[in-house]
Design a protein around this motif. Sequence first.
Motif, PDB file in Angstrom:
ATOM      1  N   VAL A   1       5.454   6.732   4.012  1.00  9.12           N
ATOM      2  CA  VAL A   1       5.241   5.434   4.658  1.00  9.12           C
ATOM      3  C   VAL A   1       4.274   5.580   5.827  1.00  9.12           C
ATOM      4  O   VAL A   1       3.305   4.819   5.963  1.00  9.12           O
TER       5      VAL A   1
ATOM      6  N   SER B   1       4.794  -0.680  -0.688  1.00  3.42           N
ATOM      7  CA  SER B   1       5.904   0.268  -0.601  1.00  3.42           C
ATOM      8  C   SER B   1       7.184  -0.386  -1.085  1.00  3.42           C
ATOM      9  O   SER B   1       7.484  -1.526  -0.728  1.00  3.42           O
TER      10      SER B   1
ATOM     11  N   VAL C   1       9.271   0.333   6.867  1.00  2.40           N
ATOM     12  CA  VAL C   1       7.948  -0.252   6.628  1.00  2.40           C
ATOM     13  C   VAL C   1       7.610  -1.264   7.720  1.00  2.40           C
ATOM     14  O   VAL C   1       6.490  -1.270   8.257  1.00  2.40           O
TER      15      VAL C   1
END
Length: 336
Positions: A84, A101, A108
């Motif tokens: 990430v 993602s 995130v």
Amino acid sequence: MRIAVDAMGGDKGPDIVVKAAVEAARSDPSELTVVIVGDAPRINRVLQKTRTKPSNIEVVHASETIGMSEAPATAIRKKRDSSVAVTLRLMKEGNVDGMVSAGNTGAVVAGSLVTLGRLHGVSRPAIATFYPTKKGWVVVLDIGANSVCTPKNLLQFGVMGSIFARYHLDVRNPRVGLMNIGEERSKGTDIVKEAYNLLENGNVNFVGNVEGRDVFAGVVDVVVCDGFVGNIVLKFAESIVAFTSNVLKEEIRKSVAARLGALLMRGVFRSFRSRLDYAEWGGAPLLGVNGVVIISHGKSSVRAIRNAILMARRFVSFGVNRHIEDHFMDTVDNVA
């Protein structure tokens, strides 16, 4: 255009994500490059199983992974080489135009705020999702980024959702509704009442309060709510889709006549499933951050991740963030 995808996010690991990246890359070999971020050896093993690896696929190594149950802020701070974090840095540095993602949503969101920051004038970002209606689609935000909101936050969600619907969904003058327990402006909490006043004077096509029953009715194009309410709406809608499908299957199995009828209505069922299937969109944009971030469900299929990558491409192509920044001062700060 370059879109990065977090290969280590999601419940099913990199196999699903890599296959989705390959499909997305093949769909637009001349204009799209898909950058797969994660454990490079694992990613390459999956790619080796592909008959012909597209030339518009790249792999960037990330040595760490953030689990779905990890505390978002702590994980982002400690795991700087997570898939990430690396994906977000690629966008911050201008090496990719957008990202997808299916990993830890909180990570995130937190990582996007720390690495990318907010668009000018935005107090808080919001996650937006889509639901089918009688007349098309409705955008609902926020669905989980902010469990507690101020009236100004809700106004900004209305502005961002309206701009997103206009440019991404091609709705000329999106109708904006405020989620409440009744249509009357006197209903709801003090925060919702004040948000009503701000939206009414906020240079958006505000049509008033809407109730839960109105989400699928097509009476508005954008529904504004805080992330606590929005997440409940999201999870309830998901459960209704699963419940309806299971009940239909059970009833069809009960008789030969029902099974024959189901065969005759196969096309109808396919169309019904397609309209309600999350995979048709694949992800939910995080509106308000200084970058293109699409968040997918942890249980996403290959088709869902592929469509999320293509959604990120459209988001970039339509310049949604540029339009939000261009209009935000006039549509929000002058009345807040």
